[in-house]
Every structure is written in C-alpha cells, then in structure tokens.
Design a protein around this motif. Structure first.
Motif, short mmCIF file in Angstrom:
data_model
loop_
_atom_site.label_atom_id
_atom_site.label_comp_id
_atom_site.label_asym_id
_atom_site.label_seq_id
_atom_site.Cartn_x
_atom_site.Cartn_y
_atom_site.Cartn_z
N HIS A 1 9.92 -4.25 -2.53
CA HIS A 1 8.58 -3.64 -2.65
C HIS A 1 8.71 -2.12 -2.62
O HIS A 1 9.60 -1.56 -1.98
CB HIS A 1 7.69 -4.12 -1.49
CG HIS A 1 7.39 -5.59 -1.58
ND1 HIS A 1 6.30 -6.07 -2.28
CD2 HIS A 1 8.06 -6.66 -1.12
CE1 HIS A 1 6.31 -7.40 -2.22
NE2 HIS A 1 7.37 -7.79 -1.52
N ASP B 1 3.02 -2.35 -0.98
CA ASP B 1 3.05 -2.01 0.45
C ASP B 1 4.43 -1.62 0.98
O ASP B 1 4.66 -1.67 2.19
CB ASP B 1 2.44 -3.15 1.29
CG ASP B 1 3.13 -4.48 1.04
OD1 ASP B 1 4.04 -4.53 0.18
OD2 ASP B 1 2.77 -5.46 1.69
N HIS C 1 3.47 -6.50 -4.89
CA HIS C 1 2.35 -7.44 -4.84
C HIS C 1 1.32 -7.09 -5.92
O HIS C 1 0.73 -6.00 -5.90
CB HIS C 1 1.64 -7.37 -3.49
CG HIS C 1 2.50 -7.69 -2.32
ND1 HIS C 1 2.88 -8.97 -2.01
CD2 HIS C 1 3.04 -6.91 -1.37
CE1 HIS C 1 3.62 -8.95 -0.91
NE2 HIS C 1 3.74 -7.71 -0.50
N HIS D 1 10.66 -3.71 2.42
CA HIS D 1 9.39 -2.98 2.40
C HIS D 1 9.58 -1.55 2.91
O HIS D 1 8.61 -0.94 3.39
CB HIS D 1 8.34 -3.66 3.27
CG HIS D 1 7.64 -4.84 2.64
ND1 HIS D 1 8.25 -6.04 2.41
CD2 HIS D 1 6.35 -5.00 2.22
CE1 HIS D 1 7.37 -6.90 1.88
NE2 HIS D 1 6.21 -6.29 1.75
ZN ZN Z 1 4.30 -7.04 1.32
#
Ligand code: ZN
Ligand code: AMP
Ligand code: FE
Ligand code: FE
Length: 278
Positions: free
Chosen positions: A9, A14, A39, A251
């Motif tokens: 990500h 995020d 996402h 992330h």
């Molecule tokens: Zn996420």
C-alpha cells in the motif's frame, strides 16, 4: 533465493510511503518484483511504474477491492493484478467504492463527536491528502490528538467491528468485482482468506463459489496467516487450480509489518506473469 512482494500500500490509499518510494524501498530490500495494491484506487500506478523502471524492478499494477463478505463478521478483500486503468467496469466499481467511503467517513466522525471525542473531518482530509480515505487515516488523527495510543488501539476502541464508532459501508458483490478485474485485463485473487473468519468447511465452500465466478488465485502467504494456515491455503489453491500468491500487506509506518517480510519466492511473480500473458 530471489524474492518479491505482491501486496503493498502507498499514500494513494492508507500506506505512508509515496507510490514512487515503494520501488526504492523494494530495491534496498533486495526484492526483484513488486505489486502496488492500494485499496479501491489505481492512482498510484503511474508514479510507481516509473520508479520501478528507474530502479529496474519488475512491477505489477494492482488493486485491492473492498467486497461484501455477505455475513456480519469478516473482511473480504479481492486483489487484482495486471490492471489496465481504462476498464469502464472496474472504474465504475472504483467510483462506487469511493462514494461509499465518502458517505461513511462523516458518519464515523459524527459518532465519535457524540461520544465526546474531539475530531473534525477537516483534520482527516488534511492528513489523508490525495488518498482514498480509510479508517487508518481517522485512526492516525485519533492518535495525534491523544485519543488512542496507537493505530491498533484506535481500531479496538473506536473503529474496528467491535469499536464504539464502527460504521458499515456499502461494498461490491464478488459476482460483479471478479469480472470487472478481468475486464481490466487482470487476474482476480482472494486476499488474506483468514480475514473472512470462516470455519474450514465454509471457507472451502466460499472458494469453490468464487472459482465458479472466475477467481484466478488465492493469497497464501500473508502476515495474518500462521504456518498451518499457509499450508491449508496452499492445498486449497492446488485443489481448486488457483494461483498461490503472497505479500507483506506493507502499509509503511501505519502497520508494523516490513516490506518483503513474507519471503515470497520470485517464482510466484513469474507464474502470475506467465498465466497473465496466456
Ligand atoms: Zn489498508
Ligand atoms: P477501511 O478501508 O476504511 O475500511 O479500513 C480498513 C483498513 O484498516 C485495512 O485495510 C487495514 O489496513 C486497516 N486495519 C483494519 N483493522 C486494523 C487494526 N486492527 N489495526 C490496524 N489497522 C487496521
Ligand atoms: Fe486487505
Ligand atoms: Fe492490503
């Protein structure tokens, strides 16, 4: 052995690293291939692709779509690999998911305000910048404002399924999402099956149904999977002729997981590429 990481990500959703930064970090970690899987958005593709070329790392433009799990418990995410951003069907799904996020976020904030927690939508928008806004952005503001000790504390207290400000949002049906990924030239992969929270029998039934809808692969290697889970999913992938995939679900600083931590063999990337080219 050479490794890849097929679940990353960026700040387009995020994560905390810019899309252009992912290949740089991957290179530093010695990875040979990556997939960007933000996402419900394709916004990071161009910058990530350019940086991957510059850093001589193989690149898959991907996505992680929010799907209706069809039950109160559990999270259903569908990964799409080799996504061409011109698909009308996929872009229409992305628009629907963006709308459902935009209508949910103020409702979460309202619930938090009713509980006496001081947080504004402007603070969340400011922190998220260009990203598709998710609960991790709200969590980050709650941490910054001293209402939670960490992102995961914010999820347990307020934002998670058992949290005091939990708010459902509309998601997409798999019957619609799988063909849309394929319309975009992509391969559709069930992400982190553990998060569906199904017992073994129900999970196998679900996988069988998804295979009938056209599912191409199963994410076998993921930080939420125990060694036993990984073995179980590997066997299910073999049984239902699904491509096994894997990644760290990195992330940046919003999660503790490190890029490359799943040691996904490059052969998995090569197999995906080979099947996609057919
Ligand atoms: Zn996420
Ligand atoms: P959203 O897309 O807004 O529904 O938010 C879901 C995202 O929040 C997931 O993709 C995870 O990255 C993150 N998330 C979910 N549960 C937790 C948790 N307990 N701790 C930290 N992050 C979480
Ligand atoms: Fe996910
Ligand atoms: Fe993810």
């Amino acid at each position: 052995m050479t490794y890849c990481d097929l679940h990353l990500h960026s700040t387009a959703s995020d994560g905390t690293d810019a899309p252009s930064q992912l290949p740089v970090l991957a290179k530093a970690r010695g990875l040979a291939a990556i997939a960007i899987t933000d996402h419900d958005t394709l916004a990071g593709h161009d910058a990530c692709r350019a940086a991957a070329e510059e850093n001589q790392i193989a690149f898959i433009p991907g996505i992680e779509l929010s799907i209706d799990p069809g039950q109160p418990r559990g999270t259903f995410h569908l990964l799409g690999y080799f996504i061409n951003d011109q698909s009308k069907a996929l872009n229409s799904i992305i628009d629907q998911l963006t709308q459902s996020r935009l209508s949910r976020n103020p409702r979460i904030i309202e619930k938090l305000n009713q509980q006496g927690i001081d947080i504004t939508e402007a603070e969340v928008l400011d922190l998220a910048g260009e990203a598709t806004i998710g609960r991790p952005h709200i969590a980050a503001v709650l941490v910054d404002n001293g209402h939670a000790d960490s992102i995961s504390d914010a999820f347990s207290k307020y934002l998670g399924a058992r949290g005091s400000a939990y708010t459902r949002r509309d998601k997409i049906q798999p019957e619609e999402a799988i063909p849309a990924v394929q319309d975009a030239g992509g391969l559709a992969v069930l992400a982190h099956p553990i998060q569906l929270k199904l017992d073994p029998h129900a999970l196998e039934h679900k996988i069988k149904q998804l295979k009938e809808m056209g599912l191409d692969g199963l994410e076998v290697m993921h930080p939420d999977h125990s060694p036993d889970d990984t073995l179980t999913y590997q066997r299910l992938a073999e049984k239902y002729d699904l491509i096994p995939t894997g990644g760290s679900d990195y992330h940046g600083t919003r999660k503790t997981i490190k890029m490359g931590s799943q040691n996904v063999p490059l052969a998995i990337y090569e197999r995906l590429t080979h099947i996609h080219a057919k």
